[in-house]
Design a protein around this motif. Sequence first.
Motif, PDB file in Angstrom:
ATOM      1  N   ARG A   1       0.819  -1.210   0.000  1.00  0.00           N
ATOM      2  CA  ARG A   1       0.000   0.000   0.000  1.00  0.00           C
ATOM      3  C   ARG A   1       0.859   1.268   0.000  1.00  0.00           C
ATOM      4  N   ARG A   2       2.130   1.148   0.357  1.00  0.00           N
ATOM      5  CA  ARG A   2       3.004   2.324   0.352  1.00  0.00           C
ATOM      6  C   ARG A   2       3.554   2.610  -1.051  1.00  0.00           C
ATOM      7  N   GLY A   3       3.220   1.730  -1.999  1.00  0.00           N
ATOM      8  CA  GLY A   3       3.632   1.997  -3.378  1.00  0.00           C
ATOM      9  C   GLY A   3       4.634   0.982  -3.891  1.00  0.00           C
ATOM     10  N   GLY A   4       5.189   1.269  -5.056  1.00  0.00           N
ATOM     11  CA  GLY A   4       6.152   0.366  -5.681  1.00  0.00           C
ATOM     12  C   GLY A   4       5.488  -0.520  -6.711  1.00  0.00           C
ATOM     13  N   GLU A   5       6.258  -1.388  -7.323  1.00  0.00           N
ATOM     14  CA  GLU A   5       5.765  -2.305  -8.352  1.00  0.00           C
ATOM     15  C   GLU A   5       4.953  -3.437  -7.733  1.00  0.00           C
ATOM     16  N   ALA A   6       3.951  -3.881  -8.441  1.00  0.00           N
ATOM     17  CA  ALA A   6       3.215  -5.068  -8.003  1.00  0.00           C
ATOM     18  C   ALA A   6       4.099  -6.292  -8.193  1.00  0.00           C
ATOM     19  N   GLN A   7       4.087  -7.160  -7.203  1.00  0.00           N
ATOM     20  CA  GLN A   7       4.932  -8.358  -7.255  1.00  0.00           C
ATOM     21  C   GLN A   7       4.107  -9.539  -7.763  1.00  0.00           C
ATOM     22  N   GLU A   8       4.631 -10.250  -8.764  1.00  0.00           N
ATOM     23  CA  GLU A   8       3.943 -11.445  -9.269  1.00  0.00           C
ATOM     24  C   GLU A   8       4.203 -12.595  -8.284  1.00  0.00           C
ATOM     25  N   ILE A   9       3.125 -13.132  -7.738  1.00  0.00           N
ATOM     26  CA  ILE A   9       3.242 -14.173  -6.713  1.00  0.00           C
ATOM     27  C   ILE A   9       3.188 -15.570  -7.327  1.00  0.00           C
ATOM     28  N   THR A  10       2.373 -15.756  -8.350  1.00  0.00           N
ATOM     29  CA  THR A  10       2.251 -17.080  -8.972  1.00  0.00           C
ATOM     30  C   THR A  10       2.670 -17.024 -10.441  1.00  0.00           C
ATOM     31  N   THR A  11       3.161 -18.160 -10.912  1.00  0.00           N
ATOM     32  CA  THR A  11       3.456 -18.330 -12.346  1.00  0.00           C
ATOM     33  C   THR A  11       2.940 -19.710 -12.754  1.00  0.00           C
ATOM     34  N   LEU A  12       1.712 -20.010 -12.371  1.00  0.00           N
ATOM     35  CA  LEU A  12       1.156 -21.340 -12.609  1.00  0.00           C
ATOM     36  C   LEU A  12       0.812 -21.534 -14.083  1.00  0.00           C
ATOM     37  N   PRO A  13       1.023 -22.735 -14.617  1.00  0.00           N
ATOM     38  CA  PRO A  13       0.795 -22.978 -16.052  1.00  0.00           C
ATOM     39  C   PRO A  13      -0.623 -22.666 -16.508  1.00  0.00           C
ATOM     40  N   ASN A  14      -1.607 -22.869 -15.605  1.00  0.00           N
ATOM     41  CA  ASN A  14      -2.990 -22.559 -15.966  1.00  0.00           C
ATOM     42  C   ASN A  14      -3.520 -21.338 -15.232  1.00  0.00           C
ATOM     43  N   GLY A  15      -2.624 -20.589 -14.580  1.00  0.00           N
ATOM     44  CA  GLY A  15      -3.024 -19.350 -13.930  1.00  0.00           C
ATOM     45  C   GLY A  15      -3.819 -19.573 -12.654  1.00  0.00           C
ATOM     46  N   VAL A  16      -4.378 -18.483 -12.155  1.00  0.00           N
ATOM     47  CA  VAL A  16      -5.163 -18.500 -10.911  1.00  0.00           C
ATOM     48  C   VAL A  16      -6.592 -18.055 -11.231  1.00  0.00           C
ATOM     49  N   ASN A  17      -7.564 -18.841 -10.759  1.00  0.00           N
ATOM     50  CA  ASN A  17      -8.979 -18.512 -11.010  1.00  0.00           C
ATOM     51  C   ASN A  17      -9.565 -17.628  -9.916  1.00  0.00           C
ATOM     52  N   SER A  18      -9.177 -17.891  -8.656  1.00  0.00           N
ATOM     53  CA  SER A  18      -9.713 -17.131  -7.525  1.00  0.00           C
ATOM     54  C   SER A  18      -8.741 -17.271  -6.363  1.00  0.00           C
ATOM     55  N   PHE A  19      -8.936 -16.441  -5.310  1.00  0.00           N
ATOM     56  CA  PHE A  19      -8.030 -16.535  -4.161  1.00  0.00           C
ATOM     57  C   PHE A  19      -8.678 -15.956  -2.912  1.00  0.00           C
ATOM     58  N   LEU A  20      -8.113 -16.297  -1.765  1.00  0.00           N
ATOM     59  CA  LEU A  20      -8.489 -15.738  -0.461  1.00  0.00           C
ATOM     60  C   LEU A  20      -7.215 -15.562   0.361  1.00  0.00           C
ATOM     61  N   TRP A  21      -7.053 -14.415   0.970  1.00  0.00           N
ATOM     62  CA  TRP A  21      -5.946 -14.216   1.905  1.00  0.00           C
ATOM     63  C   TRP A  21      -6.133 -15.129   3.111  1.00  0.00           C
ATOM     64  N   SER A  22      -5.069 -15.736   3.574  1.00  0.00           N
ATOM     65  CA  SER A  22      -5.105 -16.368   4.890  1.00  0.00           C
ATOM     66  C   SER A  22      -4.957 -15.249   5.918  1.00  0.00           C
ATOM     67  N   PRO A  23      -5.760 -15.258   7.006  1.00  0.00           N
ATOM     68  CA  PRO A  23      -5.679 -14.181   7.999  1.00  0.00           C
ATOM     69  C   PRO A  23      -4.294 -14.008   8.616  1.00  0.00           C
ATOM     70  N   CYS A  24      -3.447 -15.053   8.578  1.00  0.00           N
ATOM     71  CA  CYS A  24      -2.094 -14.929   9.123  1.00  0.00           C
ATOM     72  C   CYS A  24      -1.223 -13.997   8.280  1.00  0.00           C
ATOM     73  N   GLY A  25      -1.652 -13.754   7.029  1.00  0.00           N
ATOM     74  CA  GLY A  25      -0.916 -12.851   6.151  1.00  0.00           C
ATOM     75  C   GLY A  25       0.311 -13.455   5.506  1.00  0.00           C
ATOM     76  N   GLU A  26       0.604 -14.720   5.830  1.00  0.00           N
ATOM     77  CA  GLU A  26       1.814 -15.353   5.312  1.00  0.00           C
ATOM     78  C   GLU A  26       1.558 -16.236   4.095  1.00  0.00           C
ATOM     79  N   LYS A  27       0.295 -16.513   3.825  1.00  0.00           N
ATOM     80  CA  LYS A  27      -0.025 -17.326   2.650  1.00  0.00           C
ATOM     81  C   LYS A  27      -1.356 -16.883   2.057  1.00  0.00           C
ATOM     82  N   VAL A  28      -1.560 -17.291   0.813  1.00  0.00           N
ATOM     83  CA  VAL A  28      -2.802 -17.005   0.106  1.00  0.00           C
ATOM     84  C   VAL A  28      -3.340 -18.322  -0.443  1.00  0.00           C
ATOM     85  N   TRP A  29      -4.631 -18.544  -0.229  1.00  0.00           N
ATOM     86  CA  TRP A  29      -5.298 -19.721  -0.811  1.00  0.00           C
ATOM     87  C   TRP A  29      -5.720 -19.378  -2.227  1.00  0.00           C
TER      88      TRP A  29
END
Length: 657
Positions: free
Chosen positions: A95-123
């Motif tokens: 939120r302080r700015g900068g480039e967006a970081q690509e988190i996944t490079t999956l062969p079929n991409g990502v359809n949907s996601f949910l943050w884990s409340p711990c902030g350390e992983k994303v479903w």
Amino acid sequence: MTKYMTKESLFEIQSIANPVLAPNEQEAVFIRTHINEKENNYNAHLFHIDLESGEITQWTYGNERVSSPQWSTDGKQVAFLVKRNEKQQLYILNRRGGEAQEITTLPNGVNSFLWSPCGEKVWITSTVKKGLDITKEEEKEDTKFPKAYVVDKMKYKADSVGLLKQDRYSQIAAVDLATKEVNTFTVGNYSHSLQGISHDGKTLVIGVNREENTDNVFRTPLYLVDVDTKEETVLIEEDGYFGGVEFSFDDRYIAFGGSDNTFRNATHGHVYIYDTETKTTQKLTEMLDLPVGDYGVADIQQGVSAPSVMWTENNDLYFQVSTQGDIRLYYATLEGALYPASPENEHVYGYAIFKNGNRALLTVSNGTFPGELFDFDITTGERKQLTTFNEKFLNETTLSEPEAISYTSNDGLTVHGWIMKPAQYTEGEKYPLIVEVHGGPHTLYANTFFHEMQLLAAKGYGVLYVNPRGSHGYSQEFVDGVRGNYGDGDYEDIMAGVDYALENYSWIDESRLGITGGSYGGFMTNWVVGHTNRFKAAVTQRSISNWISFYGVSDIGYYFSEWQMLADMNDVEKLWHHSPLKYAANVETPLLILHSERDFRCPIEQAEQLYITLKSMGKEVGFVRFPECDHNLSRTGIPNLRLERLEQITGWFEKYL
């Protein structure tokens, strides 16, 4: 200088949608979508707003479409989906700015996601080929030696998708943000969806149907899954459509939206509450004879995705309700209190609720206002407009104000709708009138901005659009009133609307009436011209003309026909009785047929049959085919072809009216 709506106004109007409030409740993000005329596509960008200062900052740029923004629990990051290379992937912005970081490079991409409340992983969910790991690349198909497509199920194609890949399944995985390692969570040859996550991060809600063949299965059971043990508990597994799960802040209650199968796809949507302590489920909105959710149709808002339901910290709830031509925000308590929280005569198409329940961010539209973001004080009713993306367009363009009407149909039923005068209306002049019929049929025209209606008004036409029986937003009996009897009471409702307009508006020229509509509205246009000669011109779009062939060619035909016509191929007499093609010999109205070549919902053969039949009979008929487009051409289609469609419609009416 004042100007009037043109088809090119589509390039000026911007869609402001999907407000998401930050955990600190002092800022939010939203998405602005506009048509990129040069690239002939849609660009959707992420914007940030400081709610105290009102300062707005654009966070993403470029020729791309961002979707599904979500804040991390600590409010320091925003995750979103975007297709920057070949596949849609997950990105995270600080939120302080900068480039967006690509988190996944999956062969079929990502359809949907949910943050884990711990902030350390994303479903996430991603499509996986049978037998492969979620991270493994599939072998590229050899286009020089194409393979045959073997069909063994009835659900084998889908509009906007095409032929379904039978050996692909949506799986759930967790992405570790520090290492970007992807760990598969679900297994088996079934498609899984992410529905919700508890605030303590220990429980996922997933949707999965483990039937081997789902051709005649119309349910996706929801399960509570323990993240550590993977132990499952059934949340709901009855026929119907359920989803949009939200945990209360204390994690005791789980709210979700859904509709059972009582009236098939005409069943009202409701809010359900599951109590994790008593293990009981209640239908919270059972006493509300209105559908929960947004069933409004329009052609401006893009990529809209509103929550099914939102909690306050006091365990009260908010959700949208379609009612009498409005889409309103409603408030409810667990004890059953229920009342509207936003005003009448508008379309609340997006919302985010502050934890105390007294304030909301809303995206709102009405008949002369395309939509912006507002800060709404629920307790006082005061609101502050936060964005002005469409201000220049509104200041420069003269619009026609839709006037709400209601009238009595032939059998005493009250029908609601709107009438618009031509934008350059002069007292004492006579004008042609065009009747618009919506699709569905279980949708509704609403108090929302409609570019197409305004364009017709700018071209010198009056416009009448109504919600005949079968429309949502009135009662369960009303929305169910068309099933098994298309072309009867619904036809009478529309014609009674025409009679009402002619009786009450002396500016209408009775000798210059036109009609148009798409999908069910196309069916009704076909039906109308086969049953009356009152219209001097008609344009049918993405229509049904023959229920007998529709049964086998539509992606939903084999069950939609049974649900809507209450007949299948064992009762072809009934299917033929309700088919407009049967009445082709009666047609005397010049008819233009518009259809997309990739429409799998109402396939183009429906148009081809009608065209050739009418042409062989010597009728006045035209046919225009749109390549590369599906059932949604008028709303989300390729921009230049959306303009061509509007040109064809207005050109036909110009010629004959």
